[in-house]
Design an enzyme around this catalytic site. Structure first.
Site, mmCIF file in Angstrom:
data_model
loop_
_atom_site.group_PDB
_atom_site.id
_atom_site.type_symbol
_atom_site.label_atom_id
_atom_site.label_comp_id
_atom_site.label_asym_id
_atom_site.label_seq_id
_atom_site.Cartn_x
_atom_site.Cartn_y
_atom_site.Cartn_z
ATOM 1 N N HIS A 83 -6.777 11.045 4.965
ATOM 2 C CA HIS A 83 -8.061 10.444 5.356
ATOM 3 C C HIS A 83 -9.075 11.523 5.693
ATOM 4 O O HIS A 83 -9.071 12.062 6.786
ATOM 5 C CB HIS A 83 -7.894 9.523 6.572
ATOM 6 C CG HIS A 83 -7.295 8.213 6.216
ATOM 7 N ND1 HIS A 83 -6.233 7.666 6.901
ATOM 8 C CD2 HIS A 83 -7.604 7.330 5.245
ATOM 9 C CE1 HIS A 83 -5.909 6.505 6.335
ATOM 10 N NE2 HIS A 83 -6.711 6.280 5.332
ATOM 11 N N GLU B 150 -6.634 -1.435 -3.899
ATOM 12 C CA GLU B 150 -7.032 -0.031 -3.738
ATOM 13 C C GLU B 150 -6.678 0.807 -4.962
ATOM 14 O O GLU B 150 -5.605 0.657 -5.550
ATOM 15 C CB GLU B 150 -6.327 0.576 -2.510
ATOM 16 C CG GLU B 150 -6.644 2.051 -2.286
ATOM 17 C CD GLU B 150 -6.016 2.632 -1.015
ATOM 18 O OE1 GLU B 150 -5.004 2.073 -0.543
ATOM 19 O OE2 GLU B 150 -6.531 3.638 -0.521
ATOM 20 N N HIS C 77 -11.781 6.111 1.726
ATOM 21 C CA HIS C 77 -11.791 7.431 2.366
ATOM 22 C C HIS C 77 -11.693 8.533 1.337
ATOM 23 O O HIS C 77 -11.276 8.300 0.199
ATOM 24 C CB HIS C 77 -10.609 7.532 3.335
ATOM 25 C CG HIS C 77 -9.317 7.031 2.744
ATOM 26 N ND1 HIS C 77 -8.443 7.843 2.095
ATOM 27 C CD2 HIS C 77 -8.792 5.778 2.654
ATOM 28 C CE1 HIS C 77 -7.412 7.119 1.649
ATOM 29 N NE2 HIS C 77 -7.606 5.860 1.974
ATOM 30 N N GLU D 229 -10.920 0.972 -0.994
ATOM 31 C CA GLU D 229 -9.970 -0.089 -0.637
ATOM 32 C C GLU D 229 -10.624 -1.257 0.096
ATOM 33 O O GLU D 229 -10.624 -1.299 1.323
ATOM 34 C CB GLU D 229 -8.768 0.460 0.133
ATOM 35 C CG GLU D 229 -9.030 1.341 1.309
ATOM 36 C CD GLU D 229 -7.716 1.772 1.989
ATOM 37 O OE1 GLU D 229 -6.738 1.015 2.005
ATOM 38 O OE2 GLU D 229 -7.686 2.902 2.507
ATOM 39 N N ASP E 169 0.872 -1.184 0.000
ATOM 40 C CA ASP E 169 0.000 0.000 0.000
ATOM 41 C C ASP E 169 0.904 1.227 0.000
ATOM 42 O O ASP E 169 1.741 1.385 0.893
ATOM 43 C CB ASP E 169 -0.887 -0.032 1.258
ATOM 44 C CG ASP E 169 -1.999 1.013 1.225
ATOM 45 O OD1 ASP E 169 -1.917 1.952 0.421
ATOM 46 O OD2 ASP E 169 -2.947 0.880 2.025
ATOM 47 N N ASP F 248 -3.274 7.159 -3.892
ATOM 48 C CA ASP F 248 -3.176 6.122 -2.851
ATOM 49 C C ASP F 248 -3.624 4.815 -3.500
ATOM 50 O O ASP F 248 -4.723 4.751 -4.043
ATOM 51 C CB ASP F 248 -4.109 6.541 -1.696
ATOM 52 C CG ASP F 248 -4.127 5.565 -0.520
ATOM 53 O OD1 ASP F 248 -3.376 4.573 -0.538
ATOM 54 O OD2 ASP F 248 -4.913 5.806 0.413
HETATM 55 CO CO CO Z 1 -6.050 4.370 1.372
#
Ligand code: CO
Length: 290
Positions: A158, A277, A150, A183, A80, A91
């Protein structure tokens, strides 16, 4: 908008680069450092420390300053990573299976792909959650309910909304141009995570005066270097010695200036977890897809 697209592109490239390095016997820390250097070479900054969480650890495991381990046969590794361009964030995550857990990996990937198919302005958060839940349970696993996607904002990893990984009935609608990350996590265990050990991932939460010199200097450095984005204890070794780091971080944590994240393990320690994600701009583009 340009920065968001660039951050996503670099994150996607770094993810593809990194997943090839995750091999049986490879050092967790060396792979982490290679990926983080790659992000720099591609012109990005780290939006958060690159994380590789293994097996029942769902998230928030980054290489520690003084400890390393090698990947082993059978490991399920979630890579990640996040890239920042002037605070705009990409992200993204992928799971690498070093054993025989293809189906588990597929579950979170399918969930992400199906969620991306229904995302548009007006889609509700509950609908996304339901789609994720259906795909994961269809293959015999559980979505992790207390982890979710998020919102993303400048220098904020976030923000609202929380994108559920199950149908929570949330009727909030997505809006055009909103920046979000979706995600899904699929688990062979309970479908719940708890907060585990300190992760050595910190974030500046409240700047104020502090007397201890090492603490003051670290606060200044991280404020300039990372702003409100999370950073790893590892990065401090570029500027400070180990004694300064130890005393400084302790004081900054005690004063509430720095927040340290916990590692996030599945409650069932015998379980395996996969994750996928992408980041996107609603109604425009999945930025981390390459
Ligand atoms: Co994330």
């Amino acid at each position: 908008m340009k920065d968001w697209i660039k951050a996503g592109e670099i994150a996607g490239e770094a993810r593809e680069f990194g997943k090839k390095l995750i091999r049986i016997g490879a050092s967790h820390k060396e792979v982490t450092e290679k990926i983080e250097s790659k992000i720099g070479e591609l012109g990005g900054k780290l939006a958060f420390p690159t994380q590789m969480s293994v097996n029942h650890i769902a998230a928030h495991y980054t290489a520690l300053l003084d400890k390393d381990f090698n990947f082993e046969e059978g490991d399920v590794v979630k890579l990640d990573l996040g890239v920042s361009i002037n605070g705009a964030i990409g992200d993204t995550a992928v799971t690498v299976d070093l054993g025989n857990n293809e189906k588990l990996v597929k579950a979170s990937r399918n969930a992400l792909n199906s969620a991306l198919e229904i995302v548009k302005p007006g889609t509700t958060l509950g609908e996304i959650g339901r789609t994720i839940q259906e795909e994961i349970t269809k293959l015999g696993f559980k979505p992790i309910r207390n982890l979710g996607g998020h919102g993303l904002d400048k220098y904020q990893i976030h923000t609202e909304p929380t994108i559920p990984n199950y149908d929570n009935g949330d009727e909030t609608k997505l809006k055009k141009g909103q920046k979000i990350a979706i995600e899904p996590f699929a688990s062979t265990g309970s479908g719940m995570i708890s907060e585990g050990n300190p992760s050595e991932i910190y974030q500046l939460s409240h700047v104020k005066n502090i007397r201890l010199q090492s603490a003051r200097e670290i606060m200044k450095y991280v404020g300039e270097e990372f702003k409100t984005l999370p950073f790893s204890k590892r990065y401090l070794i570029r500027k400070f010695n180990k004694l300064q780091i130890a005393t400084g971080l302790l004081a900054l944590k005690r004063e509430g200036i720095l927040h340290e994240y916990g590692v996030l393990p599945e409650r069932d320690k015998t379980s395996l977890v996969s994750q996928a994600e992408h980041s996107l701009i609603v109604g425009e583009k999945v930025t981390t897809k390459i």
